[in-house]
Design an enzyme around this catalytic site. Structure first.
Site, PDB file in Angstrom:
ATOM      1  N   LYS A 176      -0.454  -3.186 -11.687  1.00 50.80           N
ATOM      2  CA  LYS A 176      -1.898  -4.030 -11.715  1.00 50.80           C
ATOM      3  C   LYS A 176      -2.756  -3.151 -11.847  1.00 50.80           C
ATOM      4  O   LYS A 176      -3.300  -2.853 -10.805  1.00 50.80           O
ATOM      5  CB  LYS A 176      -1.433  -5.133 -11.211  1.00 50.80           C
ATOM      6  CG  LYS A 176      -1.192  -5.097  -9.355  1.00 50.80           C
ATOM      7  CD  LYS A 176      -3.000  -5.563  -8.988  1.00 50.80           C
ATOM      8  CE  LYS A 176      -3.176  -5.302  -7.764  1.00 50.80           C
ATOM      9  NZ  LYS A 176      -4.504  -4.828  -7.394  1.00 50.80           N
TER      10      LYS A 176
ATOM     11  N   PRO B   1       0.624   5.945  -8.447  1.00 55.63           N
ATOM     12  CA  PRO B   1      -0.443   6.426  -7.026  1.00 55.63           C
ATOM     13  C   PRO B   1      -0.149   5.376  -6.135  1.00 55.63           C
ATOM     14  O   PRO B   1      -0.091   4.799  -6.118  1.00 55.63           O
ATOM     15  CB  PRO B   1      -1.751   6.533  -8.223  1.00 55.63           C
ATOM     16  CG  PRO B   1      -1.450   6.364  -9.484  1.00 55.63           C
ATOM     17  CD  PRO B   1       0.106   5.669  -9.479  1.00 55.63           C
ATOM     18  N   VAL B   2      -0.290   5.945  -4.916  1.00 58.96           N
ATOM     19  CA  VAL B   2       0.037   5.307  -3.706  1.00 58.96           C
ATOM     20  C   VAL B   2      -1.690   4.750  -2.877  1.00 58.96           C
ATOM     21  O   VAL B   2      -2.666   5.589  -2.919  1.00 58.96           O
ATOM     22  CB  VAL B   2       0.573   6.468  -3.031  1.00 58.96           C
ATOM     23  CG1 VAL B   2       1.219   5.454  -1.452  1.00 58.96           C
ATOM     24  CG2 VAL B   2       1.889   7.106  -3.411  1.00 58.96           C
TER      25      VAL B   2
ATOM     26  N   GLY C 150      -3.753   2.927  -3.920  1.00 61.27           N
ATOM     27  CA  GLY C 150      -4.605   3.043  -5.442  1.00 61.27           C
ATOM     28  C   GLY C 150      -5.447   1.727  -5.480  1.00 61.27           C
ATOM     29  O   GLY C 150      -6.297   2.229  -6.206  1.00 61.27           O
ATOM     30  N   GLY C 151      -4.987   0.417  -4.911  1.00 64.48           N
ATOM     31  CA  GLY C 151      -5.765  -0.183  -5.947  1.00 64.48           C
ATOM     32  C   GLY C 151      -4.648  -1.130  -7.108  1.00 64.48           C
ATOM     33  O   GLY C 151      -5.066  -1.718  -7.285  1.00 64.48           O
TER      34      GLY C 151
ATOM     35  N   ALA D 132      -1.391  -1.278  -6.693  1.00 62.63           N
ATOM     36  CA  ALA D 132       0.078  -2.232  -6.298  1.00 62.63           C
ATOM     37  C   ALA D 132       0.995  -1.602  -6.114  1.00 62.63           C
ATOM     38  O   ALA D 132       2.180  -2.592  -6.927  1.00 62.63           O
ATOM     39  CB  ALA D 132      -0.152  -4.157  -6.385  1.00 62.63           C
ATOM     40  N   GLY D 133       1.459  -0.448  -6.314  1.00 58.87           N
ATOM     41  CA  GLY D 133       2.960   0.083  -6.162  1.00 58.87           C
ATOM     42  C   GLY D 133       3.070  -0.186  -5.199  1.00 58.87           C
ATOM     43  O   GLY D 133       5.002  -0.563  -5.543  1.00 58.87           O
ATOM     44  N   GLY D 134       2.555  -0.060  -3.546  1.00 53.73           N
ATOM     45  CA  GLY D 134       4.385  -0.662  -2.685  1.00 53.73           C
ATOM     46  C   GLY D 134       4.827  -1.863  -3.307  1.00 53.73           C
ATOM     47  O   GLY D 134       5.925  -2.250  -3.375  1.00 53.73           O
ATOM     48  N   SER D 135       3.762  -3.259  -3.965  1.00 55.80           N
ATOM     49  CA  SER D 135       4.524  -4.158  -3.831  1.00 55.80           C
ATOM     50  C   SER D 135       4.964  -4.474  -5.271  1.00 55.80           C
ATOM     51  O   SER D 135       6.294  -5.144  -5.369  1.00 55.80           O
ATOM     52  CB  SER D 135       3.160  -5.093  -3.927  1.00 55.80           C
ATOM     53  OG  SER D 135       2.481  -5.075  -3.669  1.00 55.80           O
TER      54      SER D 135
ATOM     55  N   ASP E  42       0.489  -9.319  -3.254  1.00 56.11           N
ATOM     56  CA  ASP E  42       0.906  -8.967  -5.002  1.00 56.11           C
ATOM     57  C   ASP E  42       1.890  -9.216  -5.400  1.00 56.11           C
ATOM     58  O   ASP E  42       1.937  -8.693  -6.416  1.00 56.11           O
ATOM     59  CB  ASP E  42       0.075  -7.700  -4.781  1.00 56.11           C
ATOM     60  CG  ASP E  42      -1.457  -7.604  -5.010  1.00 56.11           C
ATOM     61  OD1 ASP E  42      -2.429  -8.426  -4.771  1.00 56.11           O
ATOM     62  OD2 ASP E  42      -1.951  -6.732  -4.125  1.00 56.11           O
TER      63      ASP E  42
HETATM   64  O1  C5P Z   1      -1.121  -9.517   1.505  1.00 51.50           O
HETATM   65  P1  C5P Z   1      -1.110  -8.680   1.931  1.00 51.50           P
HETATM   66  O2  C5P Z   1      -0.479  -7.126   2.844  1.00 51.50           O
HETATM   67  O3  C5P Z   1      -1.692  -6.996   0.216  1.00 51.50           O
HETATM   68  O4  C5P Z   1      -2.212  -7.580   2.504  1.00 51.50           O
HETATM   69  C1  C5P Z   1      -2.566  -6.528   2.708  1.00 51.50           C
HETATM   70  C2  C5P Z   1      -4.287  -6.668   3.565  1.00 51.50           C
HETATM   71  O5  C5P Z   1      -5.285  -7.104   3.050  1.00 51.50           O
HETATM   72  C3  C5P Z   1      -4.090  -8.206   4.465  1.00 51.50           C
HETATM   73  O6  C5P Z   1      -3.279  -7.753   6.038  1.00 51.50           O
HETATM   74  C4  C5P Z   1      -5.646  -8.581   4.676  1.00 51.50           C
HETATM   75  O7  C5P Z   1      -5.911  -7.839   5.808  1.00 51.50           O
HETATM   76  C5  C5P Z   1      -6.415  -8.521   3.050  1.00 51.50           C
HETATM   77  N1  C5P Z   1      -5.879  -9.433   2.275  1.00 51.50           N
HETATM   78  C6  C5P Z   1      -7.168 -10.282   2.813  1.00 51.50           C
HETATM   79  N2  C5P Z   1      -7.252 -11.819   1.547  1.00 51.50           N
HETATM   80  C7  C5P Z   1      -6.249 -11.393   1.047  1.00 51.50           C
HETATM   81  C8  C5P Z   1      -5.370 -10.587   0.286  1.00 51.50           C
HETATM   82  C9  C5P Z   1      -5.116  -9.365   1.765  1.00 51.50           C
HETATM   83  O8  C5P Z   1      -7.840 -10.774   3.381  1.00 51.50           O
HETATM   84  N3  C5P Z   1      -6.128 -12.263  -0.070  1.00 51.50           N
END
Ligand code: C5P
Length: 305
Positions: A16, A103-104, A106-107, A109-112, A145
């Site tokens: 994404k 890509p890992v 990377g922003g 959301a590959g893990g998601s 995500d």
């Molecule tokens: O939800 P996710 O596991 O992807 O979030 C990873 C980390 O990113 C959270 O532990 C938090 O530090 C940060 N985060 C946040 N606010 C969000 C989404 C993520 O602060 N809306």
């Protein structure tokens, strides 16, 4: 299917980008309220599952994927299987293979994407018939995500990003994702945002401009309306990315922006040909990974039984 053939199920799942990422001041639980527009783009992982006497996770990675950065022990796919099993009161024991192209760290959301793929694949393999509502709820427990990764297309995200609602997006947009082998940690980028903006408004900035641009189908309008509140924090942590954005825009991109918490930079191109040329130019200039991809594409989708 003949006896002795082990049935496998594959689900394709997409990366994404955030066309708009409005971030508010942190909530009491530490998460940041978001007002975002997600778009799924054509960079894919495939998650394949088959029944097995023991739980097993294996990975095949494309050349541009940094395999060392993928956690095998604490992989989000383990959490996905456990959460889905708990919902149905049973253990879901399977062999899972992830073919990774996204890509890992990377922003993108590959893990998601992998977690969403595992939920759909395991649901099918074990005939669980989990409702969409339940799948979205389990997904939200796995990461902000993950519900969007199930849904795909283009969607508005609110809450901490986990509340998703599809948006009409009739256009085809062309992106070039330029990423680096060294990832950025999402929590660290959010913490840096808090340091840079201690007086951030609790209400994240609205999405109207991006929605109007999507409806127009005009790449130049979408380019102008792209917005990411995490960009300053990501650029402060990785100043080289500001130069990359300038370089891509000088090479013909309509606009470059940090994807999510970075470090991937996504460039919006005029059309497919421009995206391919831009990707080739950036590779020619020495960037290791520049991938052209269209959006929007589907979320987690069954590709073989
Ligand atoms: O939800 P996710 O596991 O992807 O979030 C990873 C980390 O990113 C959270 O532990 C938090 O530090 C940060 N985060 C946040 N606010 C969000 C989404 C993520 O602060 N809306």
């Amino acid at each position: 299917m003949s006896a002795g053939v082990t049935r496998s199920i594959s689900v394709r799942t997409a990366a994404k980008v955030n066309l708009h990422l409005g971030v508010g001041a942190p909530r009491e639980d530490g998460f940041h309220p978001l007002s975002t527009v997600y778009q799924a783009i054509g960079l894919y992982d495939d998650v394949t599952v088959r029944r097995s006497p023991t739980w097993n996770l294996s990975l095949e990675t494309a050349e541009h994927v940094n395999a060392e950065a993928i956690p095998l022990i604490d992989n989000i796919v383990h959490h996905a299987a456990r959460a889905l099993g708990e919902r149905h009161g049973r253990d879901l024991v399977a062999a899972v293979q992830i073919d990774k192209n996204i890509p890992v760290a990377g922003g993108l959301a590959g893990g998601s994407a992998d977690a969403a793929g595992a939920l759909v694949a395991l649901d099918r393999l074990f005939g669980l018939q989990t409702s969409d509502e339940d799948l979205l709820e389990i997904a939200a427990g796995l990461g902000s995500d993950v519900p969007f990764a199930l849904m795909g297309g283009t969607a508005i995200g609110t809450g901490r990003g986990e509340l998703v609602e599809p948006v009409d997006d009739p256009g085809t947009w062309w992106w070039v994702a330029v990423t680096s082998r060294d990832g950025l940690s999402t929590p660290e980028v959010y913490r840096h945002f808090d340091r840079l903006f201690p007086d951030a408004d609790p209400e994240p900035k609205g999405i109207e401009a991006v929605l109007a641009a999507l409806a127009s189908g005009e790449p130049l309008l979408l380019a102008r309306s792209l917005h990411n509140d995490l960009q300053d924090a990501a650029l402060d942590l990785r100043p080289d990315l500001a130069r990359l954005i300038e370089e891509g825009e000088a090479a013909g991109a309509l606009r470059g922006i940090i994807s999510g918490s970075g470090p991937t930079v996504v460039f919006l191109a005029e059309d497919a040909d421009s995206a391919r040329h831009l990707g080739a130019d950036l590779l020619g200039a020495g960037h290791e990974i520049a991938l052209a991809a269209p959006g929007p594409v589907s979320g987690a989708t069954l590709v073989s039984l």
